[in-house]
Design a protein around this motif. Structure first.
Motif, short mmCIF file in Angstrom:
data_model
loop_
_atom_site.label_atom_id
_atom_site.label_comp_id
_atom_site.label_asym_id
_atom_site.label_seq_id
_atom_site.Cartn_x
_atom_site.Cartn_y
_atom_site.Cartn_z
N LEU A 307 0.81 -1.22 0.00
CA LEU A 307 0.00 0.00 0.00
C LEU A 307 0.84 1.27 0.00
CD1 LEU A 307 -2.85 -1.14 2.41
CD2 LEU A 307 -2.94 -0.91 -0.08
N ASP A 308 2.04 1.20 0.58
CA ASP A 308 2.91 2.38 0.52
C ASP A 308 3.25 2.75 -0.92
OD1 ASP A 308 2.96 2.92 3.20
OD2 ASP A 308 4.86 1.90 3.59
N HIS A 309 3.35 1.75 -1.79
CA HIS A 309 3.61 2.03 -3.19
C HIS A 309 2.42 2.74 -3.83
CE1 HIS A 309 6.96 -1.24 -3.73
NE2 HIS A 309 7.17 -0.46 -2.70
N SER A 310 1.21 2.32 -3.45
CA SER A 310 0.02 2.99 -3.97
C SER A 310 -0.06 4.43 -3.49
CB SER A 310 -1.24 2.23 -3.53
OG SER A 310 -1.33 0.98 -4.20
N LEU A 311 0.30 4.67 -2.24
CA LEU A 311 0.29 6.04 -1.73
C LEU A 311 1.34 6.89 -2.42
CD1 LEU A 311 -0.17 5.42 2.11
CD2 LEU A 311 -1.84 6.34 0.50
N GLU A 312 2.50 6.33 -2.64
CA GLU A 312 3.56 7.04 -3.34
C GLU A 312 3.13 7.40 -4.75
OE1 GLU A 312 8.07 6.26 -2.20
OE2 GLU A 312 7.39 4.91 -3.78
N LEU A 313 2.44 6.47 -5.40
CA LEU A 313 1.97 6.71 -6.76
C LEU A 313 0.88 7.78 -6.78
CD1 LEU A 313 1.80 6.09 -9.77
CD2 LEU A 313 0.25 4.19 -9.21
#
Length: 681
Positions: A307-313
């Motif tokens: 989910l951190d990758h989704s937030l970063e995106l």
């Protein structure tokens, strides 16, 4: 191993057909139900793909035969349906984007992490073996040092429909721009330079409130660059290329990767190009199985796409749109943004409160409103803080040129919560630190906030050239006018504060009721900004204890000193070095880390708990930039520190006994916290 996951589709549209047609190729999934606002459409889809039931969203989400849902509706409904599904106890595979903006995405991720269910953003291409192989080539250095990524996803659509409607977040960036952006970030991570670009330059065309085409150049740490393109009115080949010092890898049509047709070309220096294929890989089935594995493991997140990758995106896509000046009507700073979940103060537990004379009860954690980029982000953060018992918001006339006060004011209007919160308003910052500026700036601050009074007014700075009596008189006038309830000083010396209160008493006026200076477990060697004051020294602390004077410490967690950023050999952050690097502070950091490990909390929670555990009233100002940071700060409320704990953390055993570090409180016979050598020893 995962058991069978029974899936429901919410939104039986075109992309849902792809998911349903490939799901039979998964190892662990089968389609059970279909939900739609159109009953006939849901039934037709269910019959076509062999689902046993069809109904409304609510009916599907309450169906005990459904384990997971695939949300494939328009962008603006993703967040609401995802939260409904999580609340119903379902795992969620949500089509991209997770939400139209980073603020809303934060709230969705926050809900998922507290639900115990798996949430995955549906970038299905990331699970294809070819994409995994390309990222492995980068990770293992096969391409040498990767310098550049080129990625594109665009098409030419007709001029009507959801893609051209700003009310449902139309345009290319959110519809397909996330593919090339997310791939560039994945390559950056595989290269070891992180996934958030340091630099973003963009161009494109916005028409009718949506982006018709857009491109961006990204610059990552270490010199890696990427060029990404997208559009709904631009047809260019959809490709990716990764260029390194030892070779290049390319994939044509990398996003759909049709079974049996997908191939990557690897061209290494000194070798003939090699074409690699992956056979009958079905990306939608692969992502469904990835969710099933995470659910079986109780992981909460899919490790391939956390989910951190989704937030970063989502943050990156916000930046891309901002560079084009594109903001949708429903996310402007004057929009009535509704809460995603019910916003109400907890009846029990939550953040404790204490009184400040003349101003009422204030929550012991105070939310600093100085770094919210937009109303969507602010709303998510403010909602979560208030729902946790946080009633106190700290604003200032100068923050964001007035933007931060306007965001707080709009949120209060949207939620109707003015009577349930305490507003701290700061003004009279240098060079406008004079009696006249107090009233003038306060008028503007109250207009921005949409209220007739501040619960606590703090002078943001002091001006020793002005007699204290003139400031007290000006502040007393604002109390008499009902525009402030009480007042205090931020960055005032104790000598000037005492002088002001003596003058107020002699003239039968209200005096300063609170002080907001720097105070933390890490003693300040210097202050970050001109005109700041700290009360970290023993003499100041004794005065606060004797007077039991309320302190609202800023930088209560020492501006990142306790986050893991600080190390004696790492001097890259000049401000951190100047303000906190000392042998004693590194010993405090060591002790806080030991205690954090014992109590299973972050070291920052120990540092914040230390501030809250003082023998004088403290109301710690926190400035989280995300909901994850807010949740981390709130862990401090679970930490109970005795007076002995506080003294041990602050090295008072050394100050008072002149000895080296001793076992901390709570260490039993034969046990000791121990102590590493001091920094520099």
């Amino acid at each position: 191993m995962p058991t069978t996951v029974r899936w429901a589709v919410l939104g039986p549209g075109r992309i849902a057909r792809r998911f349903a047609s490939q799901l039979p190729h998964s190892r662990h999934g089968r389609l059970t139900a279909v939900g739609s606002t159109d009953a006939g459409r849901a039934q037709t889809f269910a019959e076509e793909f062999g689902a046993s039931s069809a109904g409304t969203y609510e009916q599907v989400l309450t169906d005990p035969e459904v384990d997971a849902v695939y949300v494939s509706t328009v962008h603006t409904t993703h967040a609401e349906l995802t939260l409904m599904a999580l609340a119903a106890g379902k795992h969620v595979l949500c089509e991209k984007p997770l939400a139209p903006n980073h603020g809303t995405a934060m709230a969705v991720v926050d809900a998922a992490r507290s639900s115990g269910k798996v949430l995955l953003e549906a970038y299905m291409y990331r699970f294809h073996p070819l994409i995994t192989h390309v990222l492995d080539l980068v990770r293992h250095g096969t391409l040498g040092e990767v310098h550049h990524v080129d990625a594109a996803f665009s098409f030419r659509a007709g001029g009507t429909g959801r893609l051209f409607d700003p009310a449902v977040a139309g345009g290319g960036i959110l519809d397909v721009g996330g593919y090339p952006f997310s791939f560039a970030q994945a390559v950056a991570r595989a290269s070891g330079v992180g996934g958030a670009p340091e630099r973003l330059d963009a161009g494109g065309q916005v028409s009718g409130g949506v982006d018709e085409w857009a491109l961006a150049t990204l610059g990552f740490t270490g010199g890696l660059t990427a060029t990404i393109r997208t559009g709904i009115r631009m047809h260019t080949p959809s490709t990716i290329a990764v260029h390194g010092t030892a070779g290049t890898v390319t994939i044509t049509d990398p996003w759909l990767l049709q079974p049996g047709d997908a191939a990557a070309t690897i061209a290494l220096l000194g070798s003939e190009p090699e074409v690699v294929t992956a056979g009958e890989a079905h990306t939608y089935a692969l992502e469904a199985d990835a969710l099933a594995r995470a659910a079986a493991a109780g992981a909460g997140e899919v490790p391939e796409l956390p989910l951190d990758h989704s937030l970063e995106l989502s943050q990156g896509l916000d930046r891309w749109r901002a560079a084009l000046g594109l903001r949708y009507p429903f996310e402007t700073d004057t929009a009535d943004i509704p809460p995603l979940r019910e916003v109400s103060a907890p009846t029990t537990g939550g953040i404790p409160s204490a009184p400040i004379e003349g101003a009422g009860e204030f929550s012991r954690l105070v939310l600093g409103c100085d770094n919210q980029p937009d109303l969507a982000h602010a709303s998510a953060l403010f909602d979560a803080f208030f729902a946790s018992g946080g009633t106190t918001f700290d604003t200032a006339y100068i923050y964001g040129g007035g933007l931060q006060e306007r965001l707080v004011g709009q949120w209060l209007r949207n939620r109707g919560l003015r009577d349930q919160v305490r507003l701290i308003v700061k003004g009279a910052h240098t060079p406008h630190c004079d009696p006249e500026s107090i009233g003038r700036q306060l008028t503007e601050s109250l207009e921005r906030l949409g209220t007739d009074h501040a619960d606590l007014y703090l002078m943001h700075r002091d001006n020793p050239q002005v007699p204290v009596g003139e400031f007290v008189q000006a502040l007393d006038e604002q109390i008499s006018a009902g525009r402030i309830r009480s007042f205090g000083g931020s960055n005032w010396s104790l000598a000037r504060l005492q002088e002001a209160n003596t003058w107020a008493q002699e003239h039968q006026m209200q005096g300063f009721a609170a002080l907001s200076n720097h105070f933390s477990l890490a003693r300040a060697l210097d202050v970050p900004w001109t005109g700041c004051e700290h009360v970290s020294d023993p003499q100041s602390r004794r005065w606060l204890e004797e007077q039991r004077f309320p302190l609202l410490p800023w930088s209560a967690q020492a501006r990142g000193f306790f986050t893991g950023r600080a190390h004696p050999q790492d001097r890259s952050d000049a401000e951190l070095v100047r303000c906190y690097y000392s042998e004693d502070n590194f010993e405090r950091l060591h002790r806080a880390s030991q205690m954090a490990a014992e109590r299973d909390v972050p070291t920052t929670a120990i540092a914040l708990a230390y501030v809250l555990a003082q023998s004088f009233p403290t109301f710690a100002l926190i400035g989280p930039r995300s909901l994850a940071e807010l949740r981390s700060s709130m862990l401090a409320l679970q930490v109970e520190l005795s007076a002995e704990d506080v003294a041990w953390l602050d090295l008072r055993d050394q100050e008072e006994e002149g000895s080296g570090p001793t076992p901390g409180p709570g260490a039993g016979a034969g046990e000791s916290r121990g102590s590493a050598p001091r920094a520099g020893a």
